[in-house]
Design a protein around this motif. Structure first.
Motif, short mmCIF file in Angstrom:
data_model
loop_
_atom_site.label_atom_id
_atom_site.label_comp_id
_atom_site.label_asym_id
_atom_site.label_seq_id
_atom_site.Cartn_x
_atom_site.Cartn_y
_atom_site.Cartn_z
N ILE A 28 2.45 41.79 -6.68
CA ILE A 28 3.49 41.06 -5.96
C ILE A 28 4.04 41.93 -4.82
N GLU A 29 4.25 43.21 -5.11
CA GLU A 29 4.81 44.12 -4.11
C GLU A 29 3.90 44.25 -2.89
N ARG A 30 2.59 44.12 -3.08
CA ARG A 30 1.66 44.22 -1.95
C ARG A 30 1.91 43.14 -0.91
N LEU A 31 2.48 42.04 -1.31
CA LEU A 31 2.82 40.99 -0.35
C LEU A 31 3.87 41.48 0.64
N VAL A 32 4.64 42.46 0.23
CA VAL A 32 5.69 43.01 1.09
C VAL A 32 5.18 44.17 1.94
N ILE A 33 4.34 45.02 1.35
CA ILE A 33 3.95 46.26 2.05
C ILE A 33 2.61 46.16 2.77
N ASP A 34 1.78 45.18 2.42
CA ASP A 34 0.47 45.03 3.05
C ASP A 34 0.63 44.27 4.38
N GLU A 35 0.09 44.84 5.45
CA GLU A 35 0.20 44.23 6.77
C GLU A 35 -0.50 42.88 6.87
N THR A 36 -1.37 42.58 5.91
CA THR A 36 -2.03 41.27 5.90
C THR A 36 -1.00 40.15 5.85
N PHE A 37 0.14 40.42 5.21
CA PHE A 37 1.16 39.40 5.02
C PHE A 37 2.38 39.64 5.92
N VAL A 38 2.14 40.20 7.09
CA VAL A 38 3.22 40.55 8.01
C VAL A 38 4.03 39.33 8.44
N GLU A 39 3.45 38.14 8.34
CA GLU A 39 4.17 36.93 8.74
C GLU A 39 5.41 36.68 7.89
N LEU A 40 5.46 37.30 6.72
CA LEU A 40 6.68 37.18 5.92
C LEU A 40 7.84 37.92 6.57
N LYS A 41 7.52 38.92 7.38
CA LYS A 41 8.56 39.74 8.00
C LYS A 41 8.77 39.43 9.48
N THR A 42 7.72 38.95 10.15
CA THR A 42 7.79 38.70 11.58
C THR A 42 7.19 37.34 11.89
N GLN A 43 7.97 36.48 12.53
CA GLN A 43 7.48 35.17 12.91
C GLN A 43 7.40 35.06 14.43
N ALA A 240 4.48 35.36 -10.58
CA ALA A 240 3.56 35.89 -9.57
C ALA A 240 2.74 34.77 -8.95
N ASP A 241 2.28 33.84 -9.77
CA ASP A 241 1.47 32.73 -9.26
C ASP A 241 2.30 31.80 -8.38
N VAL A 242 3.56 31.58 -8.75
CA VAL A 242 4.44 30.75 -7.92
C VAL A 242 4.63 31.39 -6.55
N ILE A 243 4.90 32.69 -6.55
CA ILE A 243 5.07 33.42 -5.29
C ILE A 243 3.80 33.34 -4.45
N GLU A 244 2.65 33.45 -5.12
CA GLU A 244 1.36 33.39 -4.41
C GLU A 244 1.20 32.07 -3.65
N VAL A 245 1.52 30.96 -4.32
CA VAL A 245 1.41 29.65 -3.69
C VAL A 245 2.38 29.53 -2.51
N LEU A 246 3.59 30.02 -2.70
CA LEU A 246 4.60 29.93 -1.63
C LEU A 246 4.19 30.74 -0.40
N VAL A 247 3.66 31.93 -0.63
CA VAL A 247 3.23 32.76 0.51
C VAL A 247 2.06 32.10 1.22
N PHE A 248 1.14 31.51 0.46
CA PHE A 248 0.01 30.79 1.04
C PHE A 248 0.50 29.65 1.92
N LYS A 249 1.51 28.90 1.44
CA LYS A 249 2.01 27.76 2.18
C LYS A 249 2.90 28.17 3.36
N SER A 250 3.39 29.39 3.35
CA SER A 250 4.34 29.83 4.38
C SER A 250 3.72 30.70 5.46
N THR A 251 2.46 31.06 5.30
CA THR A 251 1.78 31.93 6.28
C THR A 251 0.42 31.34 6.65
N SER A 252 -0.22 31.95 7.64
CA SER A 252 -1.55 31.51 8.06
C SER A 252 -2.65 32.41 7.49
N VAL A 253 -2.31 33.22 6.50
CA VAL A 253 -3.29 34.12 5.88
C VAL A 253 -4.42 33.29 5.26
#
Length: 275
Positions: A28-43, A240-253
């Motif tokens: 779960i923490e990798r969603l915050v620190i991995d640059e792959t998911f930077v859209e969570l921090k910068t739009q 963790a699975d709920v967060i995974e779905v939300l990040v998928f729906k909220s980013t273009s990853v």
């Protein structure tokens, strides 16, 4: 994940499941620190050329977007920032809870489980299932994003489980997290951990000559560990699975990245013999 060396007081029979829980939280923490998911921090928002902004304005970007009718863009920023903050808070509490388990600080361990499961999980499920949630969160005075009835919680769990390919048992999730009638729910156990004396619920009322968790014997602590490692792998996997779905729906990853993450977690579940 580096192999843990120091398990402090945790008996060997619980260590594999502890390792699995740590793996999922770190994932779960990798969603915050991995640059792959930077859209969570910068739009990045493509603003129209006719956007009205006063030269000397002190308005917040949210106010500017709303004033120009850019509600979709406004809500997307709110949604991703809210999701990022909830992910970080979830990691903080669960990581510290597991560390307290290792150190046999069971009162603190259970207390720290309350916020991610009894509060944050509701927010995550509402964001996922309620199309007007962000709108209400942003604009409705007195809106309590946590307040839900037992039936509403059950409904949220069932709808959320549909997004997860019915991977979990909704009744079990409700009982072990929210139920007041089930003595082994996190609602009841974390309430006892927070308060020295409880008498509102006869199922978990404090006995005479006792205080909650204070006089725990070694047998009591063993039972608490048994509870943690029998149930927490399932509960952490759910959140963790709920967060995974939300990040998928909220980013273009790319979807393949999320599929890979889920497959890796399933592989670790089998490795650590977690049901």
């Amino acid at each position: 994940m580096t192999k843990r060396i120091d398990y402090y007081y945790l008996p060997k029979k619980f260590r594999k499941k502890h390792d699995f829980c740590e793996f999922v939280i770190n994932d779960i923490e990798r969603l915050v620190i991995d640059e792959t998911f930077v859209e969570l921090k910068t739009q990045i928002i493509n603003l129209p050329e006719n956007l009205k902004i006063e030269n000397d304005t002190q308005d917040h970007i949210f106010d500017i977007l709303q004033a120009n009718g850019l509600r979709v863009e406004h809500n997307q920023i709110i949604r991703t920032h809210l999701l990022l903050s909830l992910i970080m808070e979830t990691c903080y509490f669960l990581q510290e809870s597991l560390l307290c388990s290792l150190k046999m600080r069971m009162t603190v361990c259970f207390t720290l489980l309350r916020k991610p499961f009894l509060e944050i999980s509701i927010l995550l499920m509402r964001i996922l299932n309620e199309s007007d949630f962000i709108e209400r969160f942003s604009n409705e005075d007195g809106f309590d994003p946590i307040k839900t009835t037992p039936n509403q919680k059950k409904g949220l769990i069932e709808k959320t489980n549909n997004f997860l390919n019915n991977k979990f048992q909704p009744d079990d999730l409700f009982d072990y997290i929210f139920s007041k009638e089930f003595g082994d729910s996190l609602f009841n156990l974390t309430n006892n951990a927070i308060h020295l004396y409880t008498d509102r619920n006869p199922i978990v009322a404090t006995e005479k000559q006792n205080l909650n968790f204070i006089f725990s014997t070694w047998e009591d602590i063993e039972a608490q560990w048994e509870y943690i490692y029998e149930n927490l792998p399932m509960l952490i996997s759910f959140i963790a699975d709920v967060i995974e779905v939300l990040v998928f729906k909220s980013t273009s990853v790319d979807e393949k990245i999320f599929i890979g993450r889920l497959k890796k977690r399933d592989k670790m579940r089998k490795k650590y013999n977690v049901s």
